[in-house]
Design an enzyme around this catalytic site. Structure first.
Site, PDB file in Angstrom:
ATOM      1  CD  GLU A  87      60.783  31.809  27.864  1.00  0.00           C
ATOM      2  OE1 GLU A  87      60.036  32.421  27.061  1.00  0.00           O
ATOM      3  OE2 GLU A  87      60.873  32.105  29.059  1.00  0.00           O
ATOM      4  CD  GLU A  94      54.452  34.413  23.989  1.00  0.00           C
ATOM      5  OE1 GLU A  94      55.440  34.601  23.236  1.00  0.00           O
ATOM      6  OE2 GLU A  94      54.321  34.978  25.082  1.00  0.00           O
TER       7      GLU A  94
END
Length: 145
Positions: A87, A94
């Protein structure tokens, strides 16, 4: 002679060039500070990271309550840690993609983001399966008596 450090591209940077890098960690304590800042950022800004933290804590707590063996607890901790790690990598990917493409759409940016998210999804699914394999038999034994 200046000390050398390798980069992933195979080029050599001398110490004076490395010092010019943005926010060079001057000690191991500073390195930990930067790492903690990354985890804190993810926790404060990424809903899924918080969900994974809660689910990992829940899985570890249930394992402790059911007196799972050390190896079983280690497997739960490793799988939970892997989900959180992926994560964090997803968030980093991102962010870099957003920095690169800005507000424009690019198919390769979508692919990078989707693949990073897919890695988290696969690890989370595997983690759930591991949890079920380790916890459900103990629960069945507990409720059978």
């Amino acid at each position: 002679m200046a000390s050398k450090s390798s980069t992933s591209a195979g080029h050599q940077l001398d110490r004076s060039q490395r010092v010019k890098a943005w926010r060079v960690a001057t000690s191991i304590g500073v390195s930990f500070k930067y790492a903690a800042a990354g985890v804190t950022y993810a926790f404060n800004t990424q809903r899924n990271f918080r969900i994974h933290c809660v689910m990992g804590t829940l899985a570890i707590s249930i394992g402790a309550l059911l007196h799972l063996s050390s190896v079983e607890m280690a497997v739960i901790c490793i799988t939970s840690g892997l989900v959180l790690t992926l994560e964090l990598l997803n968030t980093a990917i991102e962010s870099v993609v957003d920095l690169t493409v800005g507000q424009t759409y690019h198919e390769l940016a979508k692919i990078a983001k989707d693949c990073a998210a897919g890695a988290v999804l696969i690890s989370a699914g595997a983690s759930v399966l591991v949890g079920f394999c380790l916890v459900v038999p103990k629960l069945l034994l507990l409720f059978a008596h």
